[in-house]
Design an enzyme around this catalytic site. Structure first.
Site, mmCIF file in Angstrom:
data_model
loop_
_atom_site.group_PDB
_atom_site.id
_atom_site.type_symbol
_atom_site.label_atom_id
_atom_site.label_comp_id
_atom_site.label_asym_id
_atom_site.label_seq_id
_atom_site.Cartn_x
_atom_site.Cartn_y
_atom_site.Cartn_z
ATOM 1 N N ASP A 1 0.685 -1.177 -0.014
ATOM 2 C CA ASP A 1 0.119 -0.119 0.036
ATOM 3 C C ASP A 1 0.870 1.433 0.008
ATOM 4 O O ASP A 1 0.276 2.288 0.450
ATOM 5 C CB ASP A 1 -0.937 0.001 1.040
ATOM 6 C CG ASP A 1 -1.798 -1.325 1.242
ATOM 7 O OD1 ASP A 1 -2.096 -1.820 0.005
ATOM 8 O OD2 ASP A 1 -2.110 -1.727 2.400
ATOM 9 N N LYS B 1 2.099 2.007 -5.244
ATOM 10 C CA LYS B 1 2.450 1.566 -6.353
ATOM 11 C C LYS B 1 1.551 1.867 -7.458
ATOM 12 O O LYS B 1 1.967 2.277 -8.748
ATOM 13 C CB LYS B 1 2.642 -0.007 -6.206
ATOM 14 C CG LYS B 1 3.702 -0.334 -5.270
ATOM 15 C CD LYS B 1 3.551 -1.984 -4.837
ATOM 16 C CE LYS B 1 2.314 -2.733 -4.341
ATOM 17 N NZ LYS B 1 2.214 -2.201 -2.888
ATOM 18 N N GLY C 1 -4.739 -4.324 -3.699
ATOM 19 C CA GLY C 1 -5.577 -3.610 -3.967
ATOM 20 C C GLY C 1 -4.791 -2.111 -4.355
ATOM 21 O O GLY C 1 -4.112 -1.476 -3.463
ATOM 22 N N HIS C 2 -4.762 -1.637 -5.645
ATOM 23 C CA HIS C 2 -3.984 -0.565 -6.113
ATOM 24 C C HIS C 2 -4.967 0.441 -6.436
ATOM 25 O O HIS C 2 -5.938 0.438 -7.197
ATOM 26 C CB HIS C 2 -3.098 -0.939 -7.123
ATOM 27 C CG HIS C 2 -2.294 -1.922 -6.885
ATOM 28 N ND1 HIS C 2 -1.369 -2.560 -7.735
ATOM 29 C CD2 HIS C 2 -1.815 -2.448 -5.655
ATOM 30 C CE1 HIS C 2 -0.516 -3.673 -7.189
ATOM 31 N NE2 HIS C 2 -0.681 -3.515 -5.863
ATOM 32 N N GLN D 1 2.025 -6.091 -3.375
ATOM 33 C CA GLN D 1 2.368 -6.382 -2.082
ATOM 34 C C GLN D 1 3.708 -5.703 -1.962
ATOM 35 O O GLN D 1 3.950 -4.799 -2.495
ATOM 36 C CB GLN D 1 2.523 -7.927 -1.421
ATOM 37 C CG GLN D 1 1.427 -8.912 -1.464
ATOM 38 C CD GLN D 1 0.621 -9.187 -2.673
ATOM 39 O OE1 GLN D 1 1.012 -9.763 -3.487
ATOM 40 N NE2 GLN D 1 -0.594 -8.746 -2.800
#
Ligand code: GDP
Ligand code: IMO
Ligand code: MG
Length: 429
Positions: A14, A17, A41-42, A229
């Site tokens: 988080d 990225k 989750g981006h 990640q």
């Protein structure tokens, strides 16, 4: 021959990225995911729309970039199809902009059930997984009982699937005997029907992505790899067992795409101007006080995938130096400079004090991490409104001093500086 630029998380995920990939995709032909699954989750904010990307590479949001889901990814077809539908509803053309490796492993309903059952069985030693079935899916891959995208189209799919479902149902019942859902939902015929329908919809995208990527490099196409990640969640180099089940570090990019080490170009490490972690495990600079709460509120630190509040703390340069070493980082992206700039005084961890022994060398040994006390250096904050700054020179002196210190300590340049959540709020040097 072109080389692929890689974007990797340096801490516990988080770091922003997605936002960096979104920037790089503006002139990239291809964006690739190599590892992980929909545990990622981006977030990308553009034109007032917020996209939370879990499986499809964020780079696809440029409109012209082809997203590639590499062989190292574990893929939940249901999540992917929903993601495709959402992008189509926002006007994106996906048919010609998505490729899925035939070797990517498929997440089946028993994977998430096993993930939750195993967490339950761990009692007070829970990892705090996302519950998406990631660990059990990688377990099957390495145990050689996984199903890959190409298996969905093979003649013996029904037979293989039936045997697997029966076996896994027994496992879920063993770990979690009260799970009534397992008995109802783990029905081989129903799963077969469900997954053959998914397979039909995904057929146009499934291909040999290794050859596709190599041909693209031969044609000098610009490729960016979207790490998921982060370094401290790496199964080998992270704070085991409080990690994910893949290699989000540079080695995983190579095995998860089929590109070689010689094909790697710039390796950008992404950090926030502070640290955060979601899930259990050591976190040396964690702030369990109102300062930590304030970072969480100012930075909106709630999980993109699970909505969980993220644990927050000061920036840890000892960890960052380790991430640089393990990944061979060539430059950094520092996000949330706007968030940290709202504090009067900002602390940065420059060493660990372990029972009187001061060190700048990181170790993932849990005993070491649990005893490490951060040694801080303080900086002046109060950066004011910086989201309109377009160059490094426009930033206030305090902000420049903070960034320069990170560069000096780590020994590589800060190339990207995030000054807000929107796509445009980024300084590129
Ligand atoms: P990822 O998983 O590494 O892509 O990061 P996430 O999307 O899970 O979390 C990063 C969060 O920070 C998201 O809510 C982004 O919109 C937000 N973000 C990224 N960069 C910045 C920045 O420079 N400033 C602010 N205020 N928010 C940012
Ligand atoms: P992005 O790509 C933050 C964490 C989980 C848990 C541990 C294991 O958005 O940075 P898993 O479900 O993978 O078995 O959970 O890893 N985790 C993440 N934390 N960002 C992520 O991805 C994460 N993916 C997994 O919270 O602690
Ligand atoms: Mg995230």
């Amino acid at each position: 021959m072109s080389k692929a630029d890689v974007v990797l998380g340096c801490f516990y995920g988080d770091e922003g990225k997605g936002k960096v990939i979104d920037y790089l995709a503006a002139d990239a032909d291809i964006a690739v995911r190599a590892t992980g699954g929909d545990n990622a989750g981006h977030t990308i904010k553009t034109n007032g729309v917020k996209y939370a990307m879990h499986l499809i590479p964020s780079g696809i949001l440029s409109g012209h970039t082809v997203g590639v889901i590499g062989n190292g990814v574990v893929l939940n077809p249901e999540v992917l199809l929903k993601e495709i539908d959402n992008l189509v509803s926002h006007g994106y053309e996906i048919k010609n902009h998505l490729k899925i490796s035939e070797k990517a492993h498929i997440i089946l309903p028993y994977h998430s059930m096993l993930d939750l059952a195993l967490e339950k069985a761990r009692k007070n030693l829970k990892i705090g997984t996302t519950g998406k079935g990631i660990g059990p899916a990688y377990c099957d891959k390495y145990e050689r009982s996984g199903l890959r995208a190409e298996d969905l189209y093979s003649d013996d799919f029904r037979e293989k699937l039936t045997a697997l479902v029966e076996h896994k149902k027994a496992l879920v019942e063993f770990y979690d005997p009260e799970n009534e859902d397992a008995k109802k939902l783990l029905d081989p015929e129903k799963i077969y029907e469900q997954y053959t329908a998914y397979a039909e919809k995904l057929k146009p995208y499934v291909c040999d992505t290794v050859t596709y990527l190599h041909k693209a490099m031969e044609e000098n196409k610009k490729i960016v790899v979207e790490g998921a990640q982060a370094t401290l969640l790496d199964i080998d180099f992270g704070s085991y067992p409080y990690v994910t089940s893949s290699n989000p570090t540079i080695g995983g990019i190579i095995t998860g795409t089929g590109m070689s080490s010689a094909d790697m170009g710039n390796v950008y490490g992404v950090i926030k101007a502070y640290s955060s972690r979601v899930g259990a495990g050591p976190f040396v600079t964690e702030l369990l006080d109102e300062t930590g709460d304030r970072i969480r509120e100012l930075g909106h630190e709630y999980g993109t995938t699970t909505g969980r509040p993220r644990r927050c703390g000061w920036l840890d340069l000892v960890t960052l130096k380790y991430a640089k070493r393990v990944n061979g980082l060539t430059a950094l992206a520092v996000n949330h400079l706007d968030t940290i700039g709202q504090f009067d005084r900002i602390k940065v961890c420059v060493a660990y004090d372990c029972d009187g022994k001061v060190t700048e060398d990181f170790s993932t040994n849990l005993k070491f991490l649990n005893s490490a006390k951060p040694v801080y250096r303080e900086f002046d904050g109060n950066f004011g409104e910086i989201s309109d700054c377009k160059t490094f020179e426009e930033l206030p002196e305090n902000a420049k001093a903070y960034i320069r210190f990170i560069e000096e300590y780590i020994g590589i340049p800060v190339k990207f500086i995030g000054t807000g959540a929107e796509r445009e709020a980024m300084i590129v040097r």
